[in-house]
Design a protein around this motif. Structure first.
Motif, short mmCIF file in Angstrom:
data_model
loop_
_atom_site.label_atom_id
_atom_site.label_comp_id
_atom_site.label_asym_id
_atom_site.label_seq_id
_atom_site.Cartn_x
_atom_site.Cartn_y
_atom_site.Cartn_z
N UNK A 1 -10.54 17.58 2.68
CA UNK A 1 -11.31 16.82 3.48
C UNK A 1 -10.44 15.46 3.87
N UNK A 2 -11.01 14.75 4.94
CA UNK A 2 -10.10 13.89 5.20
C UNK A 2 -10.30 12.67 4.42
N UNK A 3 -11.23 12.48 3.46
CA UNK A 3 -11.47 11.60 2.48
C UNK A 3 -10.35 11.89 1.50
N UNK A 4 -10.20 13.01 1.16
CA UNK A 4 -9.49 13.36 0.12
C UNK A 4 -8.03 12.95 0.32
N UNK A 5 -7.72 13.09 1.73
CA UNK A 5 -6.21 12.82 2.05
C UNK A 5 -5.96 11.38 2.12
N UNK A 6 -7.01 10.54 2.41
CA UNK A 6 -6.95 9.22 2.31
C UNK A 6 -6.87 8.84 0.76
N UNK A 7 -7.84 9.48 -0.08
CA UNK A 7 -7.47 9.01 -1.50
C UNK A 7 -6.26 9.29 -2.07
N UNK A 8 -5.53 10.40 -1.65
CA UNK A 8 -4.24 10.79 -2.22
C UNK A 8 -3.28 9.69 -1.57
N UNK A 9 -3.24 9.49 -0.40
CA UNK A 9 -2.56 8.43 0.08
C UNK A 9 -2.64 7.01 -0.57
N UNK A 10 -3.75 6.78 -0.97
CA UNK A 10 -4.35 5.37 -1.61
C UNK A 10 -3.45 5.42 -2.87
N UNK A 11 -3.85 6.62 -3.76
CA UNK A 11 -3.21 6.70 -5.01
C UNK A 11 -1.59 6.64 -4.89
N UNK A 12 -0.91 7.10 -3.92
CA UNK A 12 0.51 7.13 -3.83
C UNK A 12 0.94 5.69 -3.48
N UNK A 13 -0.07 5.13 -2.71
CA UNK A 13 0.71 3.64 -1.97
C UNK A 13 0.67 2.52 -3.21
N UNK A 14 -0.72 2.70 -4.29
CA UNK A 14 -0.84 2.13 -5.31
C UNK A 14 0.54 1.79 -6.29
N UNK A 15 1.31 2.98 -6.18
CA UNK A 15 2.38 3.02 -7.23
C UNK A 15 3.66 2.30 -6.52
N UNK A 16 3.72 2.02 -5.13
CA UNK A 16 4.79 1.51 -4.51
C UNK A 16 4.73 0.05 -4.59
N UNK A 17 6.10 -0.23 -4.77
CA UNK A 17 6.22 -2.03 -4.65
C UNK A 17 5.94 -2.33 -3.19
N UNK A 18 5.66 -3.80 -3.21
CA UNK A 18 5.33 -4.14 -1.70
C UNK A 18 6.63 -3.86 -0.73
N UNK A 19 7.80 -3.96 -1.15
CA UNK A 19 8.82 -3.66 -0.44
C UNK A 19 8.89 -2.12 -0.01
N UNK A 20 8.64 -1.11 -1.06
CA UNK A 20 8.59 0.31 -0.80
C UNK A 20 7.32 0.68 0.49
N UNK A 21 6.40 -0.09 0.26
CA UNK A 21 5.11 0.06 0.89
C UNK A 21 5.47 -0.35 2.32
N UNK A 22 6.25 -1.64 2.67
CA UNK A 22 6.64 -1.88 3.75
C UNK A 22 7.46 -0.98 4.57
N UNK A 23 8.21 -0.46 3.80
CA UNK A 23 9.57 0.70 4.35
C UNK A 23 8.61 1.65 4.79
N UNK A 24 7.67 2.23 3.96
CA UNK A 24 6.69 3.35 4.35
C UNK A 24 6.14 3.16 5.58
N UNK A 25 5.32 2.11 5.69
CA UNK A 25 4.62 1.75 7.01
C UNK A 25 5.40 1.68 8.10
N UNK A 26 6.91 1.03 7.87
CA UNK A 26 7.64 1.07 9.17
C UNK A 26 8.22 2.52 9.57
N UNK A 27 8.49 3.23 8.47
CA UNK A 27 8.81 4.43 9.03
C UNK A 27 7.80 5.38 9.60
N UNK A 28 6.63 5.16 8.96
CA UNK A 28 5.33 5.80 9.61
C UNK A 28 5.21 5.60 11.18
N UNK A 29 5.44 4.03 11.37
CA UNK A 29 5.40 3.49 12.80
C UNK A 29 6.45 4.05 13.53
#
Length: 126
Positions: free
Chosen positions: A83-111
């Motif tokens: 489900x869409x909710x599951x996809x968001x949950x998996x993404x959220x769980x993954x992002x929680x493990x990232x450092x702020x710098x890694x999260x910023x890099x992920x967001x920039x890459x997605x953009x």
């Protein structure tokens, strides 16, 4: 589907919705006036909940009784139905493990990928 498998699948459906809602068993129990042990037994498929409990679960999870039951009837490979909710949950769980710098890099890459997709057309990311 036999009763044991259905109760197990129903429990997984309840658990999925509880996790997506970000609730602990204790918090869900407080929402629906039920103890944590009962929620645990339902999620493990160890008990056959009455219809009144199913309705209270649905209200506490902000879903419908029919959705909880229908998800239990559908065979899934994963404990979380796709489900869409599951996809968001998996993404959220993954992002929680990232450092702020890694999260910023992920967001920039997605953009960048999203921007390239708009310019190049669908399926033409470079």
């Amino acid at each position: 589907m036999d009763e044991i498998r259905f109760l197990y699948a129903f429990g997984l459906s309840v658990r999925k919705h509880r996790v997506i809602a970000g609730l602990s068993q204790q918090q869900l129990g407080e929402r629906i006036d039920c103890d944590k042990k009962t929620i645990g037994r339902i999620e493990r498929g160890d008990t056959d909940p009455r219809l009144s409990i199913i309705c209270r679960l649905a209200d506490g999870l902000e879903t419908t009784c029919s959705r909880l039951i229908k998800e239990a009837e559908l065979p899934t490979i994963d404990q979380f139905a796709p489900t869409v909710e599951h996809d968001y949950l998996r993404l959220f769980q993954y992002c929680r493990r990232l450092s702020p710098e890694q999260f910023n890099n992920l967001c920039n890459t997605a953009y960048l990928y999203a921007s390239a997709g708009k310019k190049s057309g669908p399926g033409r990311l470079r």
